[in-house]
Design an enzyme around this catalytic site. Structure first.
Site, PDB file in Angstrom:
ATOM      1  N   TRP A  18       0.851  -1.184   0.096  1.00 49.35           N
ATOM      2  CA  TRP A  18       0.171  -0.192   0.022  1.00 49.35           C
ATOM      3  C   TRP A  18       0.814   1.285  -0.176  1.00 49.35           C
ATOM      4  CZ3 TRP A  18      -4.469  -0.884  -2.034  1.00 49.35           C
ATOM      5  CH2 TRP A  18      -4.957  -2.083  -1.570  1.00 49.35           C
TER       6      TRP A  18
ATOM      7  N   ASP B  30      -1.447   6.754   6.187  1.00 44.36           N
ATOM      8  CA  ASP B  30      -2.623   5.721   6.041  1.00 44.36           C
ATOM      9  C   ASP B  30      -3.037   4.568   7.314  1.00 44.36           C
ATOM     10  OD1 ASP B  30      -4.316   3.946   4.937  1.00 44.36           O
ATOM     11  OD2 ASP B  30      -2.988   3.439   3.243  1.00 44.36           O
TER      12      ASP B  30
ATOM     13  N   LYS C 263     -12.100  -1.628   7.231  1.00 46.26           N
ATOM     14  CA  LYS C 263     -11.345  -2.561   8.172  1.00 46.26           C
ATOM     15  C   LYS C 263     -11.737  -2.365   9.507  1.00 46.26           C
ATOM     16  CE  LYS C 263      -8.493  -3.098   4.372  1.00 46.26           C
ATOM     17  NZ  LYS C 263      -7.783  -2.104   3.269  1.00 46.26           N
TER      18      LYS C 263
HETATM   19  C1  PLP Z   1      -7.169  -1.602   2.368  1.00 44.09           C
HETATM   20  C2  PLP Z   1      -6.206  -0.546   2.274  1.00 44.09           C
HETATM   21  C3  PLP Z   1      -5.945   0.440   1.331  1.00 44.09           C
HETATM   22  C4  PLP Z   1      -7.121   0.235   0.187  1.00 44.09           C
HETATM   23  O1  PLP Z   1      -8.241   0.763   0.421  1.00 44.09           O
HETATM   24  P1  PLP Z   1      -9.511   1.232  -0.311  1.00 44.09           P
HETATM   25  O2  PLP Z   1     -10.531   1.918   0.505  1.00 44.09           O
HETATM   26  O3  PLP Z   1      -9.876  -0.088  -0.829  1.00 44.09           O
HETATM   27  O4  PLP Z   1      -8.864   2.183  -1.250  1.00 44.09           O
HETATM   28  C5  PLP Z   1      -5.204   1.376   1.332  1.00 44.09           C
HETATM   29  N1  PLP Z   1      -4.244   1.251   2.296  1.00 44.09           N
HETATM   30  C6  PLP Z   1      -4.186   0.245   3.508  1.00 44.09           C
HETATM   31  C7  PLP Z   1      -3.184   0.191   4.562  1.00 44.09           C
HETATM   32  C8  PLP Z   1      -5.180  -0.584   3.465  1.00 44.09           C
HETATM   33  O5  PLP Z   1      -5.261  -1.686   4.291  1.00 44.09           O
END
Ligand code: PLP
Length: 367
Positions: A102, A171, A195
């Site tokens: 990511w 993030d 999540k």
């Molecule tokens: C799942 C995830 C993403 C992607 O998220 P989306 O909402 O599907 O764009 C980005 N960064 C991390 C750390 C993730 O776990």
């Protein structure tokens, strides 16, 4: 009804009381004869949902008054672009610490906007750890420094956040609200909700107001954080149902003792699985190196791919959902976000232990 033993990486398990409350209110929200989904986002019922979710998040995450909370769409993936579009000006450089897939994706989007620099990376060692401060390059004069607080695919996590003189961007998609965080220390935090916060469809942003006011973006009104900040995330139609669900999850989180209560539970849960791995005499191998293991995504492999396949098939027969590793790296992964019950982790640990006992008679060599 039997609830699934759901270890999916995202979208992921939601707390049962949240689903039940949503079900109860589904067709007739507070006696209105309408679902929350059917109402104007400018009416008083939705307004209470919107401001309630924001207030709860502010309280749970100790968001200081210097920071703004936004509810946007586009997932964390849009934030990979929005952050540099707003904060990476000409002649400036943005720093990225690479700790997994990511963060690589976030960097790729920033490269399209301006100059970037990798300040540290654990790619060479297969993203088994978080680079320590002594391995960092110079982070002075950066427009911002971007990190990924929890690496959903590799199963590693920042257990302490670095002090830095440049705005820190994180993030936090896969570990937001899983532990207390000094929110005021960040220039900007973003997280897709699916999540740890609710269903997919809403992305939470927590950003320093002063930093926001310095953003420059002539590209698009919609991609300007300030458009949403000045409209209280109601510039256009927000994902009302997802925000309503987020509010219910936050209410549930309060009942769990907030981030402190959740952290305690999360550590107990991950300890069950790491203990099964560590006591397995090499049958299970954790991907993360000591000290970098995630409390949200526990990743491991078995001695060979045939055993792995068999393990995943047997696990599935026993009702465990979502244990396969990410399609990019394979292996096994148990995602144990806030809403995954302790009892589910206990069952998985027991299953792992008994599977090992049944197969360790067979000789194996680790690849
Ligand atoms: C799942 C995830 C993403 C992607 O998220 P989306 O909402 O599907 O764009 C980005 N960064 C991390 C750390 C993730 O776990």
């Amino acid at each position: 009804m039997v609830r699934a033993l759901n270890f999916s990486a995202g979208p992921a398990a939601l707390p049962l009381p949240v689903l039940e409350k949503a079900q109860k209110e589904f067709v007739n929200y507070q006696g209105t004869g309408m679902s929350i989904m059917e109402m104007s986002h400018r009416g008083k019922h939705y307004d209470a949902v919107h401001s309630g979710a924001k207030a709860r998040l502010k309280n749970l995450m100790n968001v200081p008054d210097t920071h703004e909370i936004l509810f946007l769409q586009g997932g964390a993936s849009l934030q990979f672009s929005m952050v540099p579009i707003n904060f990476l000006k000409k002649n400036e450089t943005a720093g990225y610490i690479l700790t997994g897939s990511w963060s690589e994706k976030a960097l790729k989007e920033a490269e399209k906007i301006g100059k970037t620099k990798v300040i540290a990376s654990s790619k060479e060692s297969l993203y088994r750890s978080i680079p320590s401060r002594s391995e960092w390059g110079d982070e002075k004069d950066l427009a911002y420094l971007h990190i990924t607080s929890n690496n959903t695919i590799y199963g590693t996590q920042w257990h302490e956040f670095p002090d830095t003189n440049v705005p820190l961007v994180a993030d936090m998609s896969s570990d937001i609200l899983s532990r207390p965080v000094d929110t005021g220390k960040f220039g900007l935090i973003y997280a897709g909700a699916q999540k740890n916060l609710g269903p997919s469809g809403v992305t939470v942003i927590i950003a320093n107001k002063q930093w926001l006011s310095q953003s420059t973006n002539s590209l698009s009104k919609f991609l300007d954080y300030n458009t949403h900040a000045s409209a209280d995330s109601l510039y256009n139609t927000p994902p009302t149902f997802a925000i309503y669900m987020l509010g219910l999850v936050l209410e549930w989180a309060e009942e769990q003792g907030g981030t402190e209560g959740l952290e305690r539970k999360n550590k107990e849960k991950s300890a069950l699985l790491y203990d099964s791995i560590e006591s397995s005499e090499g049958f299970y191998r954790g991907h993360a190196l000591n000290g970098s293991g995630s409390h949200m995504n526990v990743t491991f492999t078995l001695p060979d791919q045939d055993l792995e396949k068999d393990f995943l098939a047997k696990a599935s027969e026993h009702g465990f959902i979502g244990l396969n590793g990410h399609r990019s790296i394979g292996g096994c992964r148990a995602s144990i976000y806030n809403a995954v019950p302790y009892e589910a982790c206990e069952k998985l640990a027991e299953f792992m232990n008994s599977y090992r006992k049944n197969h360790s008679a067979r000789s194996f060599t680790f690849q």
